[in-house]
Enzyme design. Structure first.
Site, mmCIF file in Angstrom:
data_model
loop_
_atom_site.group_PDB
_atom_site.id
_atom_site.type_symbol
_atom_site.label_atom_id
_atom_site.label_comp_id
_atom_site.label_asym_id
_atom_site.label_seq_id
_atom_site.Cartn_x
_atom_site.Cartn_y
_atom_site.Cartn_z
ATOM 1 N N LYS A 54 0.850 -1.203 0.000
ATOM 2 C CA LYS A 54 0.000 0.000 0.000
ATOM 3 C C LYS A 54 0.880 1.247 0.000
ATOM 4 O O LYS A 54 0.600 2.212 -0.722
ATOM 5 C CB LYS A 54 -0.931 -0.011 1.220
ATOM 6 N N GLN A 98 -4.397 -1.457 9.845
ATOM 7 C CA GLN A 98 -4.303 -2.784 9.234
ATOM 8 C C GLN A 98 -4.847 -3.852 10.179
ATOM 9 O O GLN A 98 -4.436 -3.949 11.332
ATOM 10 C CB GLN A 98 -2.831 -3.087 8.876
ATOM 11 N N ASP A 121 -10.837 2.991 4.481
ATOM 12 C CA ASP A 121 -11.168 1.566 4.405
ATOM 13 C C ASP A 121 -12.687 1.354 4.491
ATOM 14 O O ASP A 121 -13.168 0.247 4.277
ATOM 15 C CB ASP A 121 -10.502 0.841 5.590
#
Ligand code: NAP
Length: 290
Positions: A54, A98, A121
């Site tokens: 990412k 994450q 997200d």
């Protein structure tokens, strides 16, 4: 092979190339690039690879990356303090915590510390609620990547029978809502669905997001259907999806491979969300949408 294979890697690259141009224009106009902060707690090797990918993708697109790594035993307070600081930092347009987190941490509570404006997200209750109510907001990346692939291949959704296998908050649920928003007739299946095969076999569009290697066989697929495989399962043969690709490709009309299908789209959509977040923060009155 009857089916056309969707090249997710090539499509993701096209999206990323186009985004790089948009990011450059944004940066020139705003005087600073969009910024993505990633927070990784612990040393899980798969998460390490995901976060590094990412960050690399951010750099390639001209997005500023803020790569925060915390020890596996980092206390909840430390993670919370970092998330609050990032949420207040104007250089940070989007925050990605994450997952999974180490066992001692409450992923849901920590995720909720990310404000909806920076929730790239799309996993906070506010973002999920906005999606459920059809309001503008940042949408989860993997489901958005699936929609992008369907659109890129002109898959008709209005009035189509769509079956989503899996009901996770990360993939299945938001994807079902996105398909519903596009006027598909949506059925969501899960581990307790009776006669899964015949439910799946009704689908014009079948999306598998279960995490069970090759669960979807030829009997689950209507001839000519579009089959999207979100699953990523690591086994002795390397990465395999939730779909028995070789068998199903003989019956489907359109199919994604694993790897090289949905996976690459997830990062492309994360970059797109980061740019959308940056734009919305720059002009808060603007409609917030991906
Ligand atoms: P998850 O949270 O474990 O959810 C799995 C879902 O599948 C659950 O709803 C579960 O049902 C259902 N399920 C499990 N076994 C089943 C069976 N035998 N029959 C029918 N339904 C079954 O997983 P997830 O996070 O959604 O991820 C799903 C897969 O996608 C995984 O392989 C993951 O690695 C992959 N993934 C890929 C990407 C990408 O970028 N390509 C991103 C995210 C996830 P219940 O609710 O009844 O338990």
């Amino acid at each position: 092979m009857a089916a056309t294979v969707i090249d997710g890697k090539a499509h993701a690259q096209r999206v990323r190339d186009a985004l790089a141009g948009e990011v450059a224009r944004f940066t020139e106009q705003a005087g600073a690039p969009p910024g993505l902060a990633t927070v990784l707690v612990g040393d899980d090797p798969a998460s390490d690879v995901y976060v590094s990918n990412k960050q690399r993708a951010c750099a390639a697109a001209g997005i500023a990356g803020f790569d925060h790594r915390l020890a596996p035993d980092a206390p909840a307070d430390e993670v919370a303090t970092l998330l609050r600081a990032l949420d207040a930092d104007p250089a940070v347009s989007g925050i990605l915590l994450q997952l999974p987190l180490p066992e001692h941490l409450d992923a849901r509570a920590l995720t909720e510390l990310i404000g909806p404006a920076k929730d790239v997200d799309g996993l906070t209750a506010a973002s999920a609620g906005a999606l459920a109510q059809g309001r503008p907001g940042l949408r989860p990346c993997t489901p958005t990547g699936v929609m992008e692939l369907l659109d890129a291949h002109d898959v008709a959704l209005e009035g189509a029978e769509a079956v989503v296998l899996g009901r996770s908050t990360l993939v299945g649920r938001p994807l079902a809502l996105l398909l519903l928003e596009r006027h598909a007739t949506v059925t969501v299946c899960h581990s307790r669905t009776a006669d899964l095969e015949s439910v799946c076999a009704r689908a014009d569009v079948l999306v598998a997001a279960v995490g069970v290697p090759r669960l979807v066989g030829v009997g689950h697929v209507k001839p000519g259907a579009t089959v999207i495989d979100v699953g990523i399962n690591r086994g002795p043969d390397g990465l395999v999806g939730d779909v028995d690709f070789d068998a199903v490709a003989e019956r489907a009309g359109l199919i994604t491979p694993v790897p090289g299908g949905v996976g690459p789209m997830t990062i492309a959509m994360l970059l797109r969300n980061t740019l959308a977040a940056a734009r919305a923060q720059q002009a808060p009155a603007a409609v917030r949408s991906t």
